[in-house]
Design a protein around this motif. Structure first.
Motif, PDB file in Angstrom:
ATOM      1  N   HIS A 113       5.116   1.519  -5.513  1.00 21.99           N
ATOM      2  CA  HIS A 113       4.410   0.103  -4.951  1.00 21.99           C
ATOM      3  C   HIS A 113       3.158   0.090  -4.198  1.00 21.99           C
ATOM      4  N   LEU A 114       3.002   1.322  -3.400  1.00 23.82           N
ATOM      5  CA  LEU A 114       2.081   1.082  -2.422  1.00 23.82           C
ATOM      6  C   LEU A 114       0.960   1.731  -3.111  1.00 23.82           C
ATOM      7  N   VAL A 115       0.923   2.721  -4.101  1.00 24.93           N
ATOM      8  CA  VAL A 115      -0.275   3.177  -4.760  1.00 24.93           C
ATOM      9  C   VAL A 115      -0.693   1.979  -5.823  1.00 24.93           C
ATOM     10  N   LEU A 116       0.326   1.304  -6.323  1.00 28.90           N
ATOM     11  CA  LEU A 116       0.111   0.049  -7.342  1.00 28.90           C
ATOM     12  C   LEU A 116      -0.714  -1.110  -6.356  1.00 28.90           C
ATOM     13  N   ALA A 117      -0.217  -1.411  -5.346  1.00 25.28           N
ATOM     14  CA  ALA A 117      -0.921  -2.212  -4.223  1.00 25.28           C
ATOM     15  C   ALA A 117      -2.342  -1.920  -3.930  1.00 25.28           C
ATOM     16  N   HIS A 118      -2.393  -0.629  -3.705  1.00 26.68           N
ATOM     17  CA  HIS A 118      -3.830  -0.069  -3.334  1.00 26.68           C
ATOM     18  C   HIS A 118      -4.618  -0.317  -4.589  1.00 26.68           C
ATOM     19  N   MET A 121      -5.672  -3.639  -4.962  1.00 26.52           N
ATOM     20  CA  MET A 121      -7.010  -4.090  -4.025  1.00 26.52           C
ATOM     21  C   MET A 121      -8.116  -3.514  -4.308  1.00 26.52           C
ATOM     22  N   LYS A 122      -8.380  -2.505  -4.877  1.00 28.23           N
ATOM     23  CA  LYS A 122      -9.401  -1.862  -5.189  1.00 28.23           C
ATOM     24  C   LYS A 122     -10.288  -2.763  -6.507  1.00 28.23           C
ATOM     25  N   ARG A 123      -9.275  -2.756  -7.399  1.00 28.68           N
ATOM     26  CA  ARG A 123      -9.791  -3.479  -8.388  1.00 28.68           C
ATOM     27  C   ARG A 123     -10.148  -5.044  -8.043  1.00 28.68           C
ATOM     28  N   ALA A 124      -9.718  -5.502  -7.236  1.00 23.97           N
ATOM     29  CA  ALA A 124      -9.941  -7.002  -6.742  1.00 23.97           C
ATOM     30  C   ALA A 124     -11.317  -6.899  -5.991  1.00 23.97           C
ATOM     31  N   SER A 125     -11.681  -5.806  -5.328  1.00 22.49           N
ATOM     32  CA  SER A 125     -12.737  -5.681  -4.378  1.00 22.49           C
ATOM     33  C   SER A 125     -13.990  -5.477  -5.184  1.00 22.49           C
ATOM     34  N   SER A 126     -13.868  -5.007  -6.461  1.00 23.73           N
ATOM     35  CA  SER A 126     -14.921  -4.822  -7.497  1.00 23.73           C
ATOM     36  C   SER A 126     -15.104  -5.711  -8.266  1.00 23.73           C
ATOM     37  N   GLY A 127     -14.164  -6.448  -8.959  1.00 25.10           N
ATOM     38  CA  GLY A 127     -14.333  -7.315  -9.957  1.00 25.10           C
ATOM     39  C   GLY A 127     -13.690  -8.708  -9.784  1.00 25.10           C
ATOM     40  N   GLY A 128     -13.011  -8.848  -8.598  1.00 24.33           N
ATOM     41  CA  GLY A 128     -12.391 -10.404  -8.311  1.00 24.33           C
ATOM     42  C   GLY A 128     -13.265 -11.146  -7.149  1.00 24.33           C
ATOM     43  N   GLY A 129     -12.671 -12.293  -7.292  1.00 24.08           N
ATOM     44  CA  GLY A 129     -13.480 -13.029  -6.133  1.00 24.08           C
ATOM     45  C   GLY A 129     -12.850 -12.789  -4.770  1.00 24.08           C
ATOM     46  N   ILE A 130     -13.440 -13.856  -3.922  1.00 22.35           N
ATOM     47  CA  ILE A 130     -12.778 -13.485  -2.332  1.00 22.35           C
ATOM     48  C   ILE A 130     -11.173 -13.644  -2.226  1.00 22.35           C
ATOM     49  N   PRO A 131     -10.812 -15.071  -3.138  1.00 28.38           N
ATOM     50  CA  PRO A 131      -9.434 -15.197  -2.978  1.00 28.38           C
ATOM     51  C   PRO A 131      -8.422 -14.090  -3.341  1.00 28.38           C
ATOM     52  N   GLU A 132      -9.151 -13.596  -4.671  1.00 24.18           N
ATOM     53  CA  GLU A 132      -8.098 -12.453  -5.138  1.00 24.18           C
ATOM     54  C   GLU A 132      -8.091 -11.229  -4.225  1.00 24.18           C
ATOM     55  N   PHE A 133      -9.346 -10.779  -3.771  1.00 19.90           N
ATOM     56  CA  PHE A 133      -9.379  -9.766  -2.834  1.00 19.90           C
ATOM     57  C   PHE A 133      -8.301 -10.062  -1.639  1.00 19.90           C
ATOM     58  N   GLU A 134      -8.467 -11.136  -0.957  1.00 19.30           N
ATOM     59  CA  GLU A 134      -7.697 -11.363   0.090  1.00 19.30           C
ATOM     60  C   GLU A 134      -6.152 -11.262  -0.036  1.00 19.30           C
ATOM     61  N   ASP A 135      -5.752 -11.590  -1.321  1.00 17.21           N
ATOM     62  CA  ASP A 135      -4.329 -11.699  -1.622  1.00 17.21           C
ATOM     63  C   ASP A 135      -4.184 -10.112  -1.726  1.00 17.21           C
ATOM     64  N   ALA A 136      -4.741  -9.471  -2.467  1.00 17.70           N
ATOM     65  CA  ALA A 136      -4.392  -8.117  -2.915  1.00 17.70           C
ATOM     66  C   ALA A 136      -4.537  -7.282  -1.655  1.00 17.70           C
ATOM     67  N   HIS A 137      -5.693  -7.462  -0.467  1.00 17.21           N
ATOM     68  CA  HIS A 137      -5.689  -6.876   0.733  1.00 17.21           C
ATOM     69  C   HIS A 137      -4.565  -6.837   1.457  1.00 17.21           C
ATOM     70  N   LYS A 138      -4.007  -8.209   1.648  1.00 16.83           N
ATOM     71  CA  LYS A 138      -2.785  -8.496   2.316  1.00 16.83           C
ATOM     72  C   LYS A 138      -1.740  -7.813   1.979  1.00 16.83           C
ATOM     73  N   SER A 139      -1.492  -7.800   0.519  1.00 21.35           N
ATOM     74  CA  SER A 139      -0.418  -7.229  -0.338  1.00 21.35           C
ATOM     75  C   SER A 139      -0.506  -5.695   0.078  1.00 21.35           C
ATOM     76  N   PHE A 140      -1.311  -4.911   0.181  1.00 21.04           N
ATOM     77  CA  PHE A 140      -1.512  -3.592   0.320  1.00 21.04           C
ATOM     78  C   PHE A 140      -1.119  -3.343   1.904  1.00 21.04           C
ATOM     79  N   HIS A 141      -1.673  -3.837   2.882  1.00 22.31           N
ATOM     80  CA  HIS A 141      -1.156  -3.803   4.161  1.00 22.31           C
ATOM     81  C   HIS A 141       0.481  -3.996   4.432  1.00 22.31           C
ATOM     82  N   MET A 142       0.749  -5.228   3.824  1.00 21.28           N
ATOM     83  CA  MET A 142       2.162  -5.542   4.068  1.00 21.28           C
ATOM     84  C   MET A 142       3.208  -4.366   3.266  1.00 21.28           C
TER      85      MET A 142
END
Length: 223
Positions: A113-118, A121-142
């Motif tokens: 799950h941790l590898v998938l969350a990471h 997050m990487k995918r959202a940082s390169s191709g998604g918008g700010i809301p998508e990245f923020e959701d993915a970033h928090k998901s990784f940290h949590m």
């Protein structure tokens, strides 16, 4: 499509939709810290009723993102150097504890799950918008913390994460902040966690937070 529809979809209540929309606007600084939050202006912005907006603001006071002003309505919670240092200090202590517990109880499923969350997050940082990245970033940290089997601790960590986001947006506007290799910082935390090295993982996580903290302390001291 209205902001409420973009944020919340059609199946949740008007109050919850208003809560999610206002929360995101406050966290990202679109509603600046300390700004008076007028019901009529927010109602027009969100294209919803006054009641859902008022109820949403009341919910956001519990999140410490909004302050109720006696007989004068609401305002977005202000920012300060002292408040930021308290948030940073609490995050470092609580997340250090939660991360070590997560690693101590590591399972193949949690690591997957941790590898998938990471990856998300990487995918959202390169191709998604700010809301998508923020959701993915928090998901990784949590996800780093959610194997601790400590729901109260995880809840506090989640709330502190949200309180910190507004400060991170303040930091992100500066050129010095943009020079950081944040992707490499995340990779370092991930690698140490997967290897089961709790000391290295916790140290990398705290350095990750303190890097933002050092820059923000300078920025906030000028406010």
């Amino acid at each position: 499509m209205t902001l409420l529809e973009q944020t919340a979809g059609k199946e949740i209540s008007a109050t919850h939709a208003a809560y999610l929309a206002l929360r995101r606007l406050i966290l990202t600084g679109k509603l600046p810290a300390g700004q008076k939050l007028k019901i009529e202006q927010l109602r027009a912005m969100l294209k919803t009723g006054a009641s859902p907006v008022r109820e949403a603001l009341s919910l956001l006071t519990s999140d410490m993102l909004v302050e109720r002003l006696d007989q004068r309505g609401f305002r977005a919670a202000p920012v300060s150097l002292g408040n930021f240092h308290e948030i940073l200090s609490l995050r470092c202590v609580m997340e250090d504890m939660a991360l070590r517990k997560s690693i101590e109880r590591a399972t193949p499923a949690w690591e997957e799950h941790l590898v998938l969350a990471h990856h998300r997050m990487k995918r959202a940082s390169s191709g998604g918008g700010i809301p998508e990245f923020e959701d993915a970033h928090k998901s990784f940290h949590m996800t780093l913390l959610n194997n601790a089997d400590s729901p109260i601790l995880e809840r506090y960590c989640s709330q502190l994460y949200d309180l910190n986001i507004r400060y991170r947006y303040l930091a992100a506007g500066g050129t010095n902040y943009k020079k950081r290799d944040i992707a490499a910082e995340h990779e370092e935390i991930l690698d140490a966690a997967i290897l089961g090295n709790s000391d290295a993982a916790a140290a990398a996580l705290i350095r990750h937070y303190q890097a933002t903290g050092g820059y923000l302390s300078i920025l906030l001291s000028k406010l």
